[in-house]
Scaffold this active site. Structure first.
Site, PDB file in Angstrom:
ATOM      1  CG  HIS A  16      -2.025  -0.970   1.324  1.00 39.90           C
ATOM      2  ND1 HIS A  16      -2.100  -1.815   2.081  1.00 39.90           N
ATOM      3  CD2 HIS A  16      -2.821  -1.392   0.796  1.00 39.90           C
ATOM      4  CE1 HIS A  16      -3.303  -2.517   2.217  1.00 39.90           C
ATOM      5  NE2 HIS A  16      -4.059  -2.629   1.503  1.00 39.90           N
ATOM      6  CE  LYS A  40     -13.591  -6.101   4.371  1.00 36.89           C
ATOM      7  NZ  LYS A  40     -12.849  -6.054   3.569  1.00 36.89           N
ATOM      8  NE  ARG A  89      -2.978  -7.134  -3.861  1.00 36.48           N
ATOM      9  CZ  ARG A  89      -3.621  -7.879  -3.488  1.00 36.48           C
ATOM     10  NH1 ARG A  89      -3.602  -8.590  -2.373  1.00 36.48           N
ATOM     11  NH2 ARG A  89      -4.831  -8.481  -3.267  1.00 36.48           N
ATOM     12  CB  SER A 127      -4.487  -5.973   5.244  1.00 36.51           C
ATOM     13  OG  SER A 127      -3.937  -4.798   4.819  1.00 36.51           O
TER      14      SER A 127
END
Ligand code: PNS
Length: 162
Positions: A16, A40, A89, A127
């Protein structure tokens, strides 16, 4: 031009930070925006994440770190931003990210999504990967800034703090 970089950042990783650094070269201002997402259960609270991110980007002059609720495009418009930044990515990111970009375009045609290709060295990094390694007692020192690695070890493996 102002860009918003929205995300969960639970926690922010070196991948990030690489995107933020590169975004800062392309845009006048980059607003890193942490979603307040009640659906979440994160590892870190929003306030912890804001502090972690601020402590990770203090070498950059044109970045602001905030939290936001609701739709990313609405937050971007409210801040007079024209762009949402997202990192890409690997190919498997593309499908979800393209769907999100198209959805955002239907919600607000004036906000453009700009994809930045994550640097090769961080193409595996997320993450979730960081948390998975830490849960199983591995070192995340090479994946996140040191102050965040310490926060993570406090959650999972206090022996790594000595
Ligand atoms: O780091 P993440 O979890 O991949 O980030 C996802 C995020 C926060 C960028 C995305 O879920 C988002 O923008 N949520 C806010 C709600 C929204 O705008 N939804 C419309 C796009 S599908």
């Amino acid at each position: 031009m102002i860009a918003v970089y929205p995300g969960s950042f639970d926690p922010i990783t070196l991948g990030h930070i690489d995107i933020i650094e590169r975004g800062c070269k392309l845009f006048e201002n980059v607003i890193v925006a942490v979603l307040r997402n009640p659906s979440k259960t994160p590892l870190f609270t929003v306030d912890q994440r804001l502090n972690q991110i601020r402590d990770s980007i203090n070498h950059l002059a044109n970045v602001e770190v905030v939290s936001f609720d609701g739709l990313a495009v609405n937050y971007a418009k409210m801040r007079q931003a024209q762009v949402l930044i997202r990192g890409l990515r690997v190919l498997s990111d593309f499908e979800k990210e393209l769907q999100m970009a198209h959805t955002n375009k239907t919600l607000s045609s004036e906000i453009e999504t700009v994809f930045l290709a994550t640097s090769n060295e961080y193409s595996f990094l997320s993450s979730s990967v960081v948390k998975e390694i830490a849960i199983f007692g591995g070192s995340v020192d090479h994946l996140v800034p040191q102050h965040i690695a310490i926060d993570i070890y406090k959650c999972y493996d206090k022996t790594k703090l000595v």
